[in-house]
Each structure stands twice: as structure tokens, then as C-alpha cells.
Write a protein that holds these residues in place. Structure first.
Motif, PDB file in Angstrom:
ATOM      1  N   SER A  81       0.932  -1.114   0.052  1.00 13.66           N
ATOM      2  CA  SER A  81      -0.142   0.018  -0.167  1.00 13.66           C
ATOM      3  C   SER A  81       1.047   1.264  -0.097  1.00 13.66           C
ATOM      4  CB  SER A  81      -0.933  -0.007   1.234  1.00 13.66           C
ATOM      5  OG  SER A  81       0.003  -0.124   2.601  1.00 13.66           O
ATOM      6  N   ALA A  82       0.643   2.156  -0.659  1.00 20.07           N
ATOM      7  CA  ALA A  82       1.297   3.415  -0.632  1.00 20.07           C
ATOM      8  C   ALA A  82       0.358   4.644  -0.900  1.00 20.07           C
ATOM      9  CB  ALA A  82       2.181   3.194  -2.209  1.00 20.07           C
ATOM     10  N   THR A  83       0.957   5.727  -0.486  1.00 15.59           N
ATOM     11  CA  THR A  83       0.011   6.928  -0.633  1.00 15.59           C
ATOM     12  C   THR A  83       1.092   7.957  -1.180  1.00 15.59           C
ATOM     13  OG1 THR A  83       0.549   7.430   1.439  1.00 15.59           O
ATOM     14  CG2 THR A  83      -1.416   6.479   1.345  1.00 15.59           C
ATOM     15  N   SER A  84       0.583   8.776  -1.876  1.00 15.08           N
ATOM     16  CA  SER A  84       1.386  10.043  -2.571  1.00 15.08           C
ATOM     17  C   SER A  84       0.646  11.316  -2.561  1.00 15.08           C
ATOM     18  CB  SER A  84       1.817   9.460  -3.990  1.00 15.08           C
ATOM     19  OG  SER A  84       0.686   9.536  -4.908  1.00 15.08           O
ATOM     20  N   ARG A  85       1.401  12.300  -2.275  1.00 20.30           N
ATOM     21  CA  ARG A  85       0.829  13.746  -2.612  1.00 20.30           C
ATOM     22  C   ARG A  85       1.374  14.387  -3.715  1.00 20.30           C
ATOM     23  NH1 ARG A  85      -0.237  15.840   3.583  1.00 20.30           N
ATOM     24  NH2 ARG A  85      -1.417  13.845   4.218  1.00 20.30           N
TER      25      ARG A  85
END
Length: 92
Positions: A81-85
Motif C-alpha cells: 500500500s502506498a500513498t502519494s501527495r
């Protein structure tokens, strides 16, 4: 007033029924001929297993339970799982 049955009549009916239905069963129980094949327990179980869909269904249930047990003991599939802004800047 209820009528009482005659014990002699009941005994007579019992004897007639026993003679009519019990005698053929008693005659059917004769000794097997000397050349008759012997059915072992293993042979009887093989015959029952090949002829009974219930046994096949039970065997499939046992195999499914074994497979579920093996799957439960395995490691879970890896997940990421990864999040990016990200902000996009546009030049005008």
C-alpha cells in the motif's frame, strides 16, 4: 364400553402371521455353497465405496477440509500500500 380382545384369538392371529411371514425368511437362511466366493471386509468396503454417492461426497468434504487447513497454514499473499501527495503546478 370398550371391548376386550380374546387372548386366544390374538395368539391364533400371531401364529398365522408368523407362519405366513416367518417361514419364508427362515428357509432363505441356508448355508452358502462350498464354491461361493468369500467377501472380505476390504472387498465389501470397496464395493460400498464404488456404489455409494454419499461416500464420494463425504470423501470430497474431507479433501476440502484438508485443503482449507493447508491454506490456513500458509503465509498470506504480500500486499503493498502506498500513498502519494502530488501537487501539480502550472505555469501560465
Amino acid at each position: 364400553m370398550p371391548s376386550r380382545s380374546n387372548p386366544l384369538a390374538c395368539a391364533l392371529v400371531a401364529v398365522v402371521l408368523a407362519a405366513a411371514f416367518g417361514a419364508p425368511a427362515a428357509r432363505a437362511q441356508t448355508a452358502a455353497p462350498a464354491n461361493a466366493p468369500v467377501l472380505t471386509l476390504a472387498d465389501a468396503l470397496d464395493l460400498a465405496g464404488s456404489a455409494s454417492p454419499n461416500i464420494d461426497a463425504a470423501d470430497a468434504g474431507v479433501r476440502a477440509a484438508g485443503a482449507a487447513r493447508r491454506v490456513a497454514g500458509l503465509r498470506p499473499n504480500p500486499s503493498l500500500s502506498a500513498t502519494s501527495r502530488m501537487s501539480v503546478v502550472r505555469a501560465l
